[in-house]
Scaffold this motif. Structure first.
Motif, short mmCIF file in Angstrom:
data_model
loop_
_atom_site.label_atom_id
_atom_site.label_comp_id
_atom_site.label_asym_id
_atom_site.label_seq_id
_atom_site.Cartn_x
_atom_site.Cartn_y
_atom_site.Cartn_z
N ASP A 253 -0.33 7.14 -5.35
CA ASP A 253 -0.91 5.84 -4.99
C ASP A 253 -0.04 4.71 -5.52
O ASP A 253 0.22 3.71 -4.82
CB ASP A 253 -2.33 5.71 -5.55
N ASP A 254 0.43 4.85 -6.77
CA ASP A 254 1.29 3.83 -7.36
C ASP A 254 2.62 3.75 -6.61
O ASP A 254 3.16 2.66 -6.38
CB ASP A 254 1.53 4.14 -8.84
N GLU A 256 3.17 4.48 -3.46
CA GLU A 256 2.97 3.86 -2.16
C GLU A 256 2.83 2.34 -2.28
O GLU A 256 3.35 1.59 -1.44
CB GLU A 256 1.74 4.46 -1.48
N ARG A 257 2.13 1.91 -3.32
CA ARG A 257 1.98 0.45 -3.49
C ARG A 257 3.32 -0.23 -3.76
O ARG A 257 3.55 -1.37 -3.32
CB ARG A 257 1.02 0.17 -4.67
N ASN A 258 4.22 0.45 -4.47
CA ASN A 258 5.50 -0.13 -4.83
C ASN A 258 6.64 0.26 -3.87
O ASN A 258 7.80 -0.13 -4.10
CB ASN A 258 5.89 0.29 -6.25
N GLY A 259 6.30 1.02 -2.82
CA GLY A 259 7.32 1.41 -1.86
C GLY A 259 8.44 2.24 -2.47
O GLY A 259 9.61 2.08 -2.07
N SER A 314 6.68 0.82 -13.34
CA SER A 314 6.56 -0.36 -12.47
C SER A 314 7.88 -1.05 -12.26
O SER A 314 7.94 -2.09 -11.61
CB SER A 314 5.54 -1.34 -13.05
#
Length: 315
Positions: A253-254, A256-259, A314
């Motif tokens: 999920d992380d 996908e959010r950050n591409g 991140s």
């Protein structure tokens, strides 16, 4: 429970096989002398073994056609029915009374309870296996494996590009002018990293970190890759798999959010531009002529340990 059910079932089969055989019978015509509305009647038939006509009470079929039933008492005439006469044993010549039911024998009891236990065992076993079936997460693990491979490829491609710079630096130094830069392996190797951009270093560091995290989690989640492996796994392995799957889901999920998948793929593509040696050498020479100071600064940076395993996710 299944084992006990099969044991009882086998016992019933054995009792049936060892029990007395049913006597032979043959179908004969019966003359119905009189008949009650509920089918209770008195019939006559010819007994070939005693050579005489015999009469006896019998349970006729009350649902048969009225044309076959005996007329009312005193009205004259007879009805018709069929029955089965015993043809062997001491009772031969007698009618087989189909209406007389026998109680359940041991074989019948074994068969009844055996079938019941088998059914309960099958249903209970399937219900018990249901949580294992629901724990199969093959699609999620496949996505995690693909992301781990992309992260590993980006980190390896960056490491290979840096190694090429280091190898070229052992044999030559940066040219002092643009004219002597053509064909310089060091300039070409630095140009590849410049084209990939400063974000390639961060992506490579992140790729190494993710590869390490995915390695352990994918090993723990291995039972969840399929139904067969999930059924064969023990309770502890299934518990570890469930925990690993939950962590993998958070990481995906992380990502996908950050591409991250796209970042890894793009970094690998950028770092492979130097494979066309001739074209890369010409492009590198042109770029070096425009900004040689940037090349010297990049070479100085590569001498420092700038990639750390502790880079935050991140980044």
């Amino acid at each position: 429970m299944l084992t006990l059910g099969f044991v009882l079932f086998a016992g019933a089969v054995g009792l049936y096989a060892a029990g007395p055989d049913s006597p032979e019978v043959r179908q004969i015509d019966l003359t119905v002398l009189d008949e009650e509305p509920d089918g209770a009647c008195r019939v006559r038939w010819s007994d070939p073994y005693q050579g005489l006509a015999r009469e006896a009470s019998y349970q006729c079929d009350p649902g048969r056609s009225d044309l076959l039933k005996a007329p009312s008492p005193g009205s004259g005439g007879y009805g018709w029915e069929t029955g089965f006469m015993l043809t062997e044993g001491p009772e031969r010549g007698n009618l087989e009374d189909l209406a007389t039911g026998q109680g359940l024998g041991r074989a019948d009891v074994f068969l009844l309870f055996g079938t019941l236990l088998i059914a309960v065992g099958l249903v209970g076993g399937n219900l018990r296996a249901l949580p294992r079936i629901l724990g199969v997460q093959s699609r999620l693990i496949r996505r995690a494996t693909e992301l781990s491979e992309a992260a590993k490829a980006a980190a390896e491609d960056y490491g290979r590009a840096v190694a090429e710079v280091e190898e070229a630096g052992r044999h030559e130094v940066l040219p002092n002018d643009a004219d002597s830069s053509t064909g310089s392996g060091l300039v070409t190797a630095l140009w590849v990293l410049r084209e990939a951009g400063p974000q390639a270093r961060e992506t490579a560091a992140l790729g190494r970190k993710l590869t390490g995290r995915f390695h352990g989690l994918l090993d723990d989640a291995a039972p969840a890759t399929g139904l067969r492996s999930m059924l064969q796994a023990g309770p502890a392995a299934r518990l570890d798999a469930a925990r690993a799957v939950a962590e993998l889901r958070l990481l995906l999920d992380d990502a996908e959010r950050n591409g991250l998948r796209e970042r890894f793929a793009q970094t690998s593509v950028d770092l492979l531009r130097g494979q066309d040696t001739d074209q890369a050498a010409l492009s590198a020479a042109s770029d070096f002529a425009l900004d040689p100071i940037a090349y010297r600064h990049l070479l100085a940076q590569l001498t420092l340990p700038t990639i750390h395993p502790g880079t935050p996710l991140s980044a």
